[in-house]
Scaffold this active site. Sequence first.
Site, PDB file in Angstrom:
ATOM      1  N   LYS A  53       0.825  -1.203   0.000  1.00 31.79           N
ATOM      2  CA  LYS A  53       0.000   0.000   0.000  1.00 31.79           C
ATOM      3  C   LYS A  53       0.865   1.261   0.000  1.00 31.79           C
ATOM      4  CE  LYS A  53      -3.725  -2.502   2.229  1.00 31.79           C
ATOM      5  NZ  LYS A  53      -4.309  -2.971   3.493  1.00 31.79           N
ATOM      6  N   GLN A  97      -4.730  -2.041   9.631  1.00 37.55           N
ATOM      7  CA  GLN A  97      -4.559  -3.331   8.967  1.00 37.55           C
ATOM      8  C   GLN A  97      -5.125  -4.462   9.824  1.00 37.55           C
ATOM      9  OE1 GLN A  97      -3.250  -3.863   5.814  1.00 37.55           O
ATOM     10  NE2 GLN A  97      -3.926  -5.968   6.117  1.00 37.55           N
ATOM     11  N   ASP A 120     -11.132   2.430   3.953  1.00 36.81           N
ATOM     12  CA  ASP A 120     -11.391   0.997   3.793  1.00 36.81           C
ATOM     13  C   ASP A 120     -12.873   0.727   3.512  1.00 36.81           C
ATOM     14  OD1 ASP A 120      -9.545  -1.023   3.649  1.00 36.81           O
ATOM     15  OD2 ASP A 120      -9.297  -1.257   5.803  1.00 36.81           O
TER      16      ASP A 120
END
Length: 283
Positions: A53, A97, A120
Amino acid sequence: MVAEVISGRDLSMKLKAEMKQEIDTLKERGIIPHLTVVLVGDDPASRSYVSGKKKASNEIGMSSEIIELPESVSEVELLKVINRLNQDSTVHGILVQLPLPVQINVQHIIESIDPKKDVDGFHPINIGKMMTGEDTFLPCTPYGIMTMLHSKNISIEGKHAVVIGRSNIVGKPVGQLLLNENATVTYCHSKTKDLKAFTKLADILVVAIGKPNVITKDYLKEGAVVIDVGINRLSDGTLTGDVDFKSASEVASYITPVPRGVGPMTITMLLHNTIKAAKGLVK
């Protein structure tokens, strides 16, 4: 029939080139999109995802950082970090995460992120907006799948879409996005009896079950569009999907490969969401 491959890698490269141009324009206005990723512990897979990322962010000129916290961090300490990021006007996107250690309630963490920075797309407010078809941050993997379908002008309206898998990250939201575009959607899962009876009816089949090469051509309707979300590492170290690519390609009209299929699109849509956050488009 030999299926046409929908390359997530190629589409990702095209979209990232467009995003780079958009970021250059934003920088002229003094806006530098910034993504902060919080990594708890030292899980190798999570570290690999986070590094990917950051690399992708740098490639398109986006600002990014990784905040690393020990496996032993408490939920209270993690919430303090998120609250600080929520208050920081230079941070446009926040991603924690997953998975998280057992001492931390994942839902508490997801709900603590400012919905306007939830790139997200997991916050209940953003999930609710997705359900009702409002503009919001869409979950990245489902968003990537829809973008792949659109890239090939694949008709969705009126088609029967079957989703194998019911996770909150992929299965449920991709089914909702297909429904939002007027598909008739069937969900299948580990408790479904006679799975093949459902998959044989699918015009669009999305497979996210985490078992290598389970879906063969015998499960498919002639001309079906097959989206393989699975990533499985075999004993010889190679990666394969949940779909037997070679067999399914003989029956499908379109199919995604593994690797270089859905995977690259997930990170690409995360970047897209971060740019959208920097532009203040989600209210």
